[in-house]
Design an enzyme around this catalytic site. Structure first.
Site, short mmCIF file in Angstrom:
data_model
loop_
_atom_site.label_atom_id
_atom_site.label_comp_id
_atom_site.label_asym_id
_atom_site.label_seq_id
_atom_site.Cartn_x
_atom_site.Cartn_y
_atom_site.Cartn_z
N GLY A 146 42.18 56.34 45.32
CA GLY A 146 42.11 56.65 46.87
C GLY A 146 42.68 57.98 47.05
O GLY A 146 43.05 58.74 46.04
N TYR A 206 32.65 43.74 35.72
CA TYR A 206 32.95 43.91 37.22
C TYR A 206 32.76 42.99 38.05
O TYR A 206 33.96 42.13 38.62
CB TYR A 206 32.53 45.17 37.63
N ASP A 255 48.62 51.85 48.51
CA ASP A 255 47.64 52.10 47.61
C ASP A 255 48.42 52.97 46.27
O ASP A 255 49.36 53.59 46.49
CB ASP A 255 46.80 53.26 48.49
N ASN A 256 47.78 52.88 45.35
CA ASN A 256 48.58 53.59 44.18
C ASN A 256 47.70 55.09 43.95
O ASN A 256 48.14 56.09 43.15
CB ASN A 256 48.22 52.92 42.66
N ILE A 305 35.99 52.24 51.60
CA ILE A 305 35.83 51.09 52.52
C ILE A 305 37.20 50.78 53.12
O ILE A 305 37.33 50.62 54.18
CB ILE A 305 35.54 49.82 51.75
N ASP A 336 22.83 46.93 35.14
CA ASP A 336 22.30 47.05 36.61
C ASP A 336 21.28 45.79 36.66
O ASP A 336 20.18 46.00 35.96
CB ASP A 336 21.62 48.35 36.65
N ASN A 360 43.18 45.18 36.27
CA ASN A 360 43.32 45.50 37.51
C ASN A 360 42.96 44.39 38.49
O ASN A 360 43.55 44.15 39.65
CB ASN A 360 42.63 46.78 37.66
N ASP A 418 51.90 50.24 43.09
CA ASP A 418 50.97 49.50 42.45
C ASP A 418 50.81 48.12 42.12
O ASP A 418 52.08 47.37 42.34
CB ASP A 418 51.22 50.42 40.70
N HIS A 470 28.04 56.89 42.54
CA HIS A 470 27.13 56.31 43.34
C HIS A 470 25.63 57.07 43.77
O HIS A 470 25.94 58.27 43.81
CB HIS A 470 27.91 55.79 44.80
#
Ligand code: UFG
Length: 334
Positions: free
Chosen positions: A38, A143, A33-34, A14, A281, A94, A53, A189
């Site tokens: 990505g 999450y 970005d680490n 995204i 879920d 994180n 990071d 996904h």
């Protein structure tokens, strides 16, 4: 309007699309970005890139200073519901602890605008649909809990330090642009996994749970085109915009309906196997994005599932190995 934007996690799915659209809208964009999730090749060549990071305060401070950031847009996170049920510590470290580093560095650098990628997973199974922003927030996985904790920190940083923030609770991101698409090193996904079957990279698509209280027994999600998510971020940078917004299309599709859409777009049968439910879920998630429409003027441009699947299919066909070869080429050239 801030002109100079630091995008954290701009090499991810995204984030990379948002970088493209912010640049197209005339912003100067720097990416941090680490590269754990990505890909270097996903970063638009118009954007300077810092590999760093969020555990490292100094590297964040350097990126904020050298980019002359006037706004921070934060995508970097671990985002897998299933993984968070087996590795909750990773999610709190994180998404919360390292996220707090970013918030504090942002304040220390004098930046006062912050846009955050949140998720509908902060709600847990909703008591009514479509889901509005005022529903109870009772996440059922680490999450969602980690994203909710960050939202709460944001609100306090707003109240106490005057940070102007916007947090978007995305429903299920899907689709691609010509350049940027969905490539996770371990793909969990639904849509990319179905498309891998169509590309003959996998023998069949697994359906996790067929005994949910839904019409066909499979989970229902609200899919939203990734460029529509990115457009919301462009709007959020308008001075004075602040708050928490759900982003979805208000239409739910079951796992079986998504597979049928992929069959229509790819033109073939996708073999499936049924598996037990995946822990964490919720059965049904469908958004109301009325608040984003009213307060931000947000209008999705690609609201249909077939448009999302078609753009994803185009990207996967032109990038059958995702960013793998492109990243190797770029690394060799560097
Ligand atoms: N699913 C399958 N087979 C697969 C993959 C997924 O049946 O191979 C099912 C899942 O069990 C779920 C649905 O398809 O019912 C969608 O699963 P995804 O993994 O594609 O997406 P999630 O809904 O689990 O999570 C995504 C993002 C989160 C975000 C959430 C919002 O990964 O970051 O959407 O709903 F919070």
């Amino acid at each position: 309007m801030p002109n100079s934007v630091l995008v954290i996690g701009g090499a991810g799915y995204i984030g990379s699309v948002c970088v493209e659209q912010l640049l197209d809208a005339g912003h100067a964009v720097t990416v941090f970005d680490n590269l754990s999730e990505g890909h270097r090749a996903a970063v638009d060549s118009r954007a300077p890139f810092f590999e760093g990071d969020l555990a490292d305060l100094e590297s964040i401070a350097r990126a904020l200073c050298e980019s002359r950031a006037e706004a921070v847009v934060h995508f970097a996170a671990n985002t897998l519901v299933g993984e968070s049920m087996t590795h909750p510590g990773k999610y709190f470290r994180n998404n919360v602890a390292n996220g707090l580093n970013l918030l504090e560095a942002t304040m220390a650098a004098g930046v006062r605008k912050f846009v955050f990628s949140s998720t509908c997973a902060i709600f847990g199974p909703p008591e009514r649909l479509p889901m509005t922003e005022d529903l109870p927030q009772q996440p059922i996985n680490p999450y969602g809990e980690s994203k909710l904790m960050f939202e709460r920190m944001l609100r306090w940083f707003g109240d106490v330090h005057g940070l102007e923030y916007v947090a978007f609770r995305y429903f299920n991101a899907a689709g691609a642009t010509t350049q940027c698409g969905e490539h996770h090193r371990i793909e969990t996904h639904l849509i990319p996994n179905v498309l891998k079957v169509a590309l003959k990279q996998k023998p069949n698509c697994e359906i996790f749970g067929t005994d949910y209280p839904t019409p066909d027994g499979t989970c229902i999600r609200d899919y939203i085109h990734v460029t529509d998510i990115a457009q919301a971020h462009v709007l959020a940078l308008t001075p004075g915009k602040q708050g928490f917004y759900n982003l979805g299309n208000g239409e739910g599709y079951s796992v079986r309906e998504v597979i049928a859409a992929c069959e229509r777009v790819c033109g073939g049968t996708i073999p499936t196997v049924t598996k037990p439910r995946r822990p964490g879920d919720p059965p049904r998630l469908v958004a109301s994005a009325q608040k984003a429409a009213t307060e931000l003027g947000w209008r999705p441009r690609f609201p249909t599932l077939d448009e999302m699947v078609s753009t994803a299919w185009e990207w996967h066909r032109s990038h059958p190995l995702g960013y793998e070869l492109l990243s190797t080429t770029k690394a060799r050239a560097a």
